[in-house]
Design an enzyme around this catalytic site. Structure first.
Site, mmCIF file in Angstrom:
data_model
loop_
_atom_site.group_PDB
_atom_site.id
_atom_site.type_symbol
_atom_site.label_atom_id
_atom_site.label_comp_id
_atom_site.label_asym_id
_atom_site.label_seq_id
_atom_site.Cartn_x
_atom_site.Cartn_y
_atom_site.Cartn_z
ATOM 1 C CB SER A 132 -4.842 -10.211 -0.111
ATOM 2 O OG SER A 132 -4.861 -9.525 -1.348
ATOM 3 C CD GLU A 363 5.131 -1.477 -1.944
ATOM 4 O OE1 GLU A 363 4.945 -0.882 -0.872
ATOM 5 O OE2 GLU A 363 6.077 -1.221 -2.703
#
Length: 380
Positions: A132, A363
């Site tokens: 992240s 994603e």
């Protein structure tokens, strides 16, 4: 949307749906169990234009809109989520990055091959300590008289072990923030590139996922994509479009689960009547259908804005987080409708449920999407 565009979408949907049902559906369980599919599938998809959806015709693609792209991924996801994921990663991450930021020689060298399905593309951003927090990239690219030398590792990379080329994010300015990251186009047969661990995933098993290692990997100066130091900015812009694709894939997976649950509820009889006659089941199916349609509309809105050339950061994140979480919820509800059979591999809903979960992670996790949405709303 013009009538011509609407007709094009309808024709395209019918073509993709027909291919998915005839060429993919009969093999879903087999491919899922062996965690892979024949590469020839992607060549056939390329022949239909589905591996170069957004690529202009001059580079061998079909130059369709994001609305077409979202629709194609929905149709693939409704049959086999892993195939849809591979098509999404290939189109919106690797191929799109080359199309948008590549030099003319880079485009001429790779886009026709990628668009035809002759080769698969990978996109290497995530690292063991930079998931992240992608700005924490540790893979380095050091300039020398031959170009650049890459060292580091990437993980959770789609097509790492089956792709032929990858867009790789690497730090070109030591000790810097995300502005010191650059993007490189690296053929995966280059000396110094090796494939590491192949991930044995719960779902999306048809789509290849593995790690990539770079050890003194020498690439030429022409491997740089765009400007030095712009890699992180490029990646974030690419992810805006990529998140629309994951939202569309989520809608497809959810729709597949819903369709299977409706069909089963009409056939399964208990207490002398189909279970679809019972209010508890009817209400559950109604809620599932409503959520799927809402997710589709939000995804289409993001795709429309992308086609207009607008900034889609907010809409992409909203579509991705909502649609992916709907897919998980609808998948679980479908399992519940089927009861014990829903937990067995003889029926498709358990796979839709397994496949859906990755959409809340890849994603950008749901948590990251909410951070993006909040930042777009209130700043900071």
């Amino acid at each position: 949307m013009t009538t011509e565009c609407a007709d094009s979408l309808k024709e395209c949907r019918e073509m993709v749906r027909g291919f998915a049902r005839s060429e993919i559906a009969p093999h879903v369980r087999e491919w899922d169990e062996k965690a892979g599919c024949p590469f020839e599938v992607f060549r056939r998809l390329g022949g239909l234009g589905m591996m170069g959806i957004l690529v202009p015709e001059e580079y061998g693609g079909v130059g369709l809109s994001y609305r077409h792209y979202a629709m194609i991924l929905e149709e693939l996801g409704a049959v086999e989520g892993g195939i849809g994921l591979s098509v999404a990663a290939h189109n919106s991450l690797c191929t799109n990055h080359v199309q948008i930021y590549g030099s003319e020689p880079q485009r001429r060298a790779w886009l026709p091959r990628l668009a035809s399905g002759e080769v698969l593309g990978a996109w290497a951003l995530t690292e063991p300590e930079a998931g992240s927090d992608s700005g924490a990239t540790k893979t380095t690219a050091v300039r020398n008289d031959k170009g650049w030398v890459l060292n580091g590792s990437k993980n959770f990379i789609t097509h790492a072990s089956v792709g032929e080329v990858a867009v790789v994010m690497a730090r070109t300015k030591p000790g810097s923030d995300h502005h010191g990251i650059s993007a490189f186009l690296v053929p995966l047969k280059t000396p110094g590139v090796s494939v590491g661990k192949h991930e044995d995933k719960v779902g999306m098993r048809v789509s290849d996922t593995a790690s990539l290692n770079f050890e003194d990997c020498q690439v030429g100066g022409d491997a740089l994509l765009g400007k030095e130091g712009d890699g992180f900015i490029q990646a974030m812009e690419i992810l805006d479009g990529g998140r629309i694709s994951i939202a569309a894939l989520s809608v497809g997976i959810a729709r597949g689960a819903l369709d299977a649950a409706v069909a089963y509820a009409k056939e399964r009889r208990q207490f002398g009547k189909p279970i679809a006659a019972f209010q508890a089941i009817r209400f559950k199916l109604a809620d599932m259908a409503t959520a799927v349609n809402a997710a589709r509309l939000l995804t289409e809105r993001a795709a429309d804005e992308k086609d207009r050339g607008g900034k889609t950061t907010l809409l992409s994140a909203q579509a991705k987080v909502y649609a992916s979480e709907v897919a998980v919820r609808v998948g679980e509800d479908a399992v519940q409708v089927l009861g014990g059979y829903g937990y067995c591999k003889d029926y498709p809903v358990e796979k839709f449920w397994r496949d859906a979960k990755l959409c809340t992670i890849g994603e950008g996790t749901s948590e990251i999407q909410r951070l993006v949405i909040a930042r777009e709303l209130i700043g900071g």
